[in-house]
Design a protein around this motif. Structure first.
Motif, PDB file in Angstrom:
ATOM      1  N   SER A   1       0.849  -1.232   0.021  1.00 49.61           N
ATOM      2  CA  SER A   1       0.136   0.040   0.029  1.00 49.61           C
ATOM      3  C   SER A   1       0.819   1.309  -0.117  1.00 49.61           C
ATOM      4  O   SER A   1       0.451   2.333  -0.330  1.00 49.61           O
TER       5      SER A   1
ATOM      6  N   THR B   1       0.792  -9.503 -11.495  1.00 54.81           N
ATOM      7  CA  THR B   1       0.106 -10.136 -12.291  1.00 54.81           C
ATOM      8  C   THR B   1       0.576 -10.342 -13.687  1.00 54.81           C
ATOM      9  O   THR B   1       1.161  -9.222 -14.198  1.00 54.81           O
TER      10      THR B   1
ATOM     11  N   HIS C   1       8.828   8.996  -2.447  1.00 52.30           N
ATOM     12  CA  HIS C   1       8.294   9.187  -3.792  1.00 52.30           C
ATOM     13  C   HIS C   1       9.264   9.869  -4.655  1.00 52.30           C
ATOM     14  O   HIS C   1       9.199   9.658  -5.857  1.00 52.30           O
TER      15      HIS C   1
ATOM     16  N   LYS D   1       4.664   9.396 -10.048  1.00 48.21           N
ATOM     17  CA  LYS D   1       3.497  10.186 -10.558  1.00 48.21           C
ATOM     18  C   LYS D   1       3.246   9.025 -11.886  1.00 48.21           C
ATOM     19  O   LYS D   1       1.883   8.952 -12.224  1.00 48.21           O
TER      20      LYS D   1
ATOM     21  N   ASP E   1      -4.517   5.255 -11.774  1.00 46.18           N
ATOM     22  CA  ASP E   1      -5.940   5.595 -11.902  1.00 46.18           C
ATOM     23  C   ASP E   1      -6.554   4.959 -12.866  1.00 46.18           C
ATOM     24  O   ASP E   1      -7.798   4.649 -12.993  1.00 46.18           O
TER      25      ASP E   1
ATOM     26  N   ARG F   1      -7.518   1.375 -12.026  1.00 50.13           N
ATOM     27  CA  ARG F   1      -8.392   1.229 -11.356  1.00 50.13           C
ATOM     28  C   ARG F   1      -9.858   1.376 -11.708  1.00 50.13           C
ATOM     29  O   ARG F   1     -10.907   0.768 -11.334  1.00 50.13           O
TER      30      ARG F   1
ATOM     31  N   ARG G   1      -7.515  15.010 -14.538  1.00 47.46           N
ATOM     32  CA  ARG G   1      -7.063  13.965 -13.287  1.00 47.46           C
ATOM     33  C   ARG G   1      -8.328  13.201 -12.870  1.00 47.46           C
ATOM     34  O   ARG G   1      -9.146  14.126 -12.420  1.00 47.46           O
TER      35      ARG G   1
ATOM     36  N   GLU H   1      -4.413  -3.247  -7.033  1.00 43.80           N
ATOM     37  CA  GLU H   1      -4.471  -2.106  -7.396  1.00 43.80           C
ATOM     38  C   GLU H   1      -4.766  -0.729  -6.620  1.00 43.80           C
ATOM     39  O   GLU H   1      -5.661   0.178  -6.886  1.00 43.80           O
ATOM     40  N   GLY H   2      -4.754  -1.301  -5.111  1.00 42.20           N
ATOM     41  CA  GLY H   2      -5.030  -0.356  -4.132  1.00 42.20           C
ATOM     42  C   GLY H   2      -6.284  -1.077  -3.704  1.00 42.20           C
ATOM     43  O   GLY H   2      -7.269  -1.188  -4.088  1.00 42.20           O
TER      44      GLY H   2
HETATM   45  N1  CAA Z   1      -1.680  11.338 -10.361  1.00 38.34           N
HETATM   46  C1  CAA Z   1      -0.457  12.207 -10.523  1.00 38.34           C
HETATM   47  N2  CAA Z   1       0.224  12.266  -9.422  1.00 38.34           N
HETATM   48  C2  CAA Z   1      -0.271  11.771  -8.413  1.00 38.34           C
HETATM   49  C3  CAA Z   1      -1.421  10.861  -8.119  1.00 38.34           C
HETATM   50  C4  CAA Z   1      -2.010  10.722  -9.302  1.00 38.34           C
HETATM   51  N3  CAA Z   1      -3.101   9.909  -9.465  1.00 38.34           N
HETATM   52  N4  CAA Z   1      -1.336  10.571  -6.864  1.00 38.34           N
HETATM   53  C5  CAA Z   1      -0.379  11.159  -5.891  1.00 38.34           C
HETATM   54  N5  CAA Z   1       0.478  11.978  -7.127  1.00 38.34           N
HETATM   55  C6  CAA Z   1       1.534  12.829  -6.633  1.00 38.34           C
HETATM   56  C7  CAA Z   1       1.039  13.895  -5.698  1.00 38.34           C
HETATM   57  O1  CAA Z   1       0.351  15.056  -6.313  1.00 38.34           O
HETATM   58  C8  CAA Z   1       2.356  14.173  -4.715  1.00 38.34           C
HETATM   59  O2  CAA Z   1       3.038  15.078  -5.769  1.00 38.34           O
HETATM   60  P1  CAA Z   1       4.041  16.378  -5.336  1.00 38.34           P
HETATM   61  O3  CAA Z   1       5.365  15.468  -4.650  1.00 38.34           O
HETATM   62  O4  CAA Z   1       4.385  16.949  -6.468  1.00 38.34           O
HETATM   63  O5  CAA Z   1       3.341  16.820  -4.301  1.00 38.34           O
HETATM   64  C9  CAA Z   1       2.947  12.907  -5.060  1.00 38.34           C
HETATM   65  O6  CAA Z   1       2.436  12.093  -6.081  1.00 38.34           O
HETATM   66  C10 CAA Z   1       2.955  12.052  -3.610  1.00 38.34           C
HETATM   67  O7  CAA Z   1       1.518  11.978  -3.358  1.00 38.34           O
HETATM   68  P2  CAA Z   1       0.889  11.405  -2.006  1.00 38.34           P
HETATM   69  O8  CAA Z   1       1.769  12.470  -0.863  1.00 38.34           O
HETATM   70  O9  CAA Z   1      -0.537  11.529  -2.047  1.00 38.34           O
HETATM   71  O10 CAA Z   1       1.561  10.061  -2.021  1.00 38.34           O
HETATM   72  P3  CAA Z   1       1.619   8.948  -0.629  1.00 38.34           P
HETATM   73  O11 CAA Z   1       2.997   8.290  -0.586  1.00 38.34           O
HETATM   74  O12 CAA Z   1       0.729   9.679   0.583  1.00 38.34           O
HETATM   75  O13 CAA Z   1       0.797   7.856  -1.220  1.00 38.34           O
HETATM   76  C11 CAA Z   1      -1.425   6.521  -1.826  1.00 38.34           C
HETATM   77  C12 CAA Z   1      -0.791   8.212  -1.714  1.00 38.34           C
HETATM   78  C13 CAA Z   1      -2.837   6.867  -2.529  1.00 38.34           C
HETATM   79  C14 CAA Z   1      -1.568   5.923  -0.452  1.00 38.34           C
HETATM   80  C15 CAA Z   1      -0.625   5.646  -2.735  1.00 38.34           C
HETATM   81  O14 CAA Z   1       0.578   5.395  -2.288  1.00 38.34           O
HETATM   82  C16 CAA Z   1      -1.497   4.468  -3.118  1.00 38.34           C
HETATM   83  O15 CAA Z   1      -2.080   4.462  -4.344  1.00 38.34           O
HETATM   84  N6  CAA Z   1      -1.162   3.511  -2.707  1.00 38.34           N
HETATM   85  C17 CAA Z   1      -1.647   2.039  -3.182  1.00 38.34           C
HETATM   86  C18 CAA Z   1      -0.585   1.455  -4.173  1.00 38.34           C
HETATM   87  C19 CAA Z   1      -1.301   0.577  -5.043  1.00 38.34           C
HETATM   88  O16 CAA Z   1      -2.354   0.951  -5.740  1.00 38.34           O
HETATM   89  N7  CAA Z   1      -0.576  -0.639  -5.331  1.00 38.34           N
HETATM   90  C20 CAA Z   1      -1.315  -1.519  -6.303  1.00 38.34           C
HETATM   91  C21 CAA Z   1       0.100  -2.471  -7.006  1.00 38.34           C
HETATM   92  S1  CAA Z   1      -0.114  -2.628  -8.570  1.00 38.34           S
HETATM   93  C22 CAA Z   1      -1.214  -3.939  -8.507  1.00 38.34           C
HETATM   94  O17 CAA Z   1      -1.746  -4.550  -7.972  1.00 38.34           O
HETATM   95  C23 CAA Z   1      -1.096  -4.314 -10.182  1.00 38.34           C
HETATM   96  C24 CAA Z   1      -1.292  -5.799 -10.508  1.00 38.34           C
HETATM   97  O18 CAA Z   1      -0.599  -6.502 -10.760  1.00 38.34           O
HETATM   98  C25 CAA Z   1      -2.676  -5.981 -10.681  1.00 38.34           C
END
Ligand code: CAA
Length: 381
Positions: free
Chosen positions: A132, A158, A178, A233, A240, A243, A311, A363-364
């Motif tokens: 996560s 996957t 990050h 990013k 996104d 999801r 976005r 994917e989260g």
């Molecule tokens: N698009 C673009 N930029 C984004 C973004 C997005 N969707 N989300 C965050 N960012 C940017 C932010 O704007 C921020 O930028 P700055 O440094 O310029 O300010 C930077 O990224 C950091 O953002 P956060 O502080 O929000 O990041 P965070 O460390 O707190 O994490 C989180 C946020 C939502 C918890 C994220 O870590 C997350 O989504 N975690 C889950 C991971 C996940 O989904 N893993 C799945 C693995 S893949 C998988 O399952 C594939 C498979 O094989 C099926």
């Protein structure tokens, strides 16, 4: 936002449904049991343009919109969730980021065959200690002249058993969290790249989940995807779209289970009449169809938001959260309608029930989707 499908989208829906019924359904049960990766299905899907639905035709894709992409994943997942996630990952976690962040040379070399279904992609972000919280990854990328040396391990990948190309995330400096993460396009035949064996799971058993290991892989700078330090990013924006794909998969799984339950309730007789004539069953069916429609509308809204070019993290997270939890409820009710028969392997409904569970995790997780949604809501009110 139009909630009616266009003629082109209806045509696509009909042709993908036909492909799913004729090519995917006959093998869905068998590959769930054997865990065999459906490579042949992927090649055939590629010929129909389903491996790169939104990739422009000049890069080997079908050049369609995100709603068309959602329709494709729903229709395939309606008969086989494993095949659905393989396509979803190739489309949104591999083709999309190369299209968005790649150079022309990278698009020619990697995107064209991926979008045409000639090669298969996987997305290597998750690690044993970073699921996560992907900003905590430990795979390192050390610059060495015109190359980077990548070393580390990934888990739960996957299509990892069969992928030809991986989008690999590594850090150039763990202290930077990050801001140190960098993305690379890595062919699976790169020296030092290896994958583990197939993980046997509760569901989506044919989707080839495995570990990847990178032993001092030498990757040229020309295969870096985006700038150094911009990989987080790349990952988040790909997720996104991912999801949206998983929300579509969950809608497809629920729709498939609903259709099985509808058919069974018309055939199965108890107390001298079909069980579908009892109000208890009718009310189950009413709830199921209402929930599926609600999830589909949220999913289509996310597709529409993606198509607008802005976005769409909020819409994608809302759609995935609701659709994946809905799929739990709907597949559970479908199994309940089947009674004891629903619990045995002969009937498809137990497969739908097992397959639905992962949509709340990969994917989260649902909890991560709630973080994305609440952060967005709190920052924008
Ligand atoms: N698009 C673009 N930029 C984004 C973004 C997005 N969707 N989300 C965050 N960012 C940017 C932010 O704007 C921020 O930028 P700055 O440094 O310029 O300010 C930077 O990224 C950091 O953002 P956060 O502080 O929000 O990041 P965070 O460390 O707190 O994490 C989180 C946020 C939502 C918890 C994220 O870590 C997350 O989504 N975690 C889950 C991971 C996940 O989904 N893993 C799945 C693995 S893949 C998988 O399952 C594939 C498979 O094989 C099926």
């Amino acid at each position: 936002m139009h909630i009616e499908l266009s003629d082109e989208q209806r045509l696509l829906q009909d042709s993908v449904r036909q492909f799913a019924e004729e090519v995917v359904r006959p093998r869905a049960k068998e590959i769930d049991e054997s865990g065999e990766f459906p490579r042949q299905f992927f090649a055939q899907a590629g010929e129909l343009g389903l491996a790169g639905v939104t990739v422009p035709e000049r890069y080997g894709g079908a050049g369609m919109d995100p709603l068309s992409y959602s329709i494709v994943i729903e229709e395939i997942s309606r008969v086989c969730a494993s095949s659905g996630v393989i396509l979803s990952v190739n489309n949104s976690l591999v083709c999309d980021p190369i299209l968005k962040f790649g150079t022309e040379e990278q698009k020619e070399a990697f995107l064209e065959p991926l979008a045409a279904g000639e090669t298969l992609g996987c997305f290597a972000l998750t690690e044993p200690e970073a699921g996560s919280d992907p900003a905590a990854i430990r795979t390192t990328a050390v610059r060495d002249g015109d190359d980077y040396i990548l070393t580390g391990n990934k888990v739960f990948i996957t299509s990892g058993t069969d992928a030809d190309v991986a989008i690999v995330f590594a850090t150039v400096d763990r202290e930077l969290r990050h801001k140190g993460i960098t993305a690379f396009i890595v062919p699976a035949d790169t020296p030092g790249y290896s994958h583990g064996s197939h993980e046997y799971k509760l569901g989506v058993n044919a989707s080839g989940t495995t570990e990847l290991a990178f032993a001092e892989m030498r990757i040229p700078v020309s295969q870096r995807l985006g700038e150094e330090g911009a990989g987080f990013k790349v990952a988040m924006s790909a997720l996104d779209g991912g999801r949206l794909g998983i929300a579509s998969q969950a809608v497809g799984i629920a729709q498939g289970a609903f259709e099985e339950a509808l058919e069974y309730s018309a055939q199965r007789e108890q107390f001298g009449r079909p069980i579908g004539e009892f109000q208890a069953i009718q009310f189950y069916l009413a709830d199921m169809s209402t929930e599926i429609d609600a999830a589909r509308l949220l999913t289509w809204k996310a597709a529409w938001a993606k198509g607008s070019g802005r976005r769409f993290s909020l819409e994608a997270a809302q759609a995935k959260l609701f659709a994946s939890e809905m799929a739990q409820r709907v597949t559970s009710k479908a199994l309940q309608i089947h009674g004891g028969y629903g619990y045995i392997r002969e009937y498809n409904v137990e497969r739908y029930f097992r397959d639905a569970r992962i949509a709340e995790i990969y994917e989260g997780t649902s909890e991560i989707q709630k973080m994305v949604i609440s952060n967005w809501v709190l920052q924008n009110t």
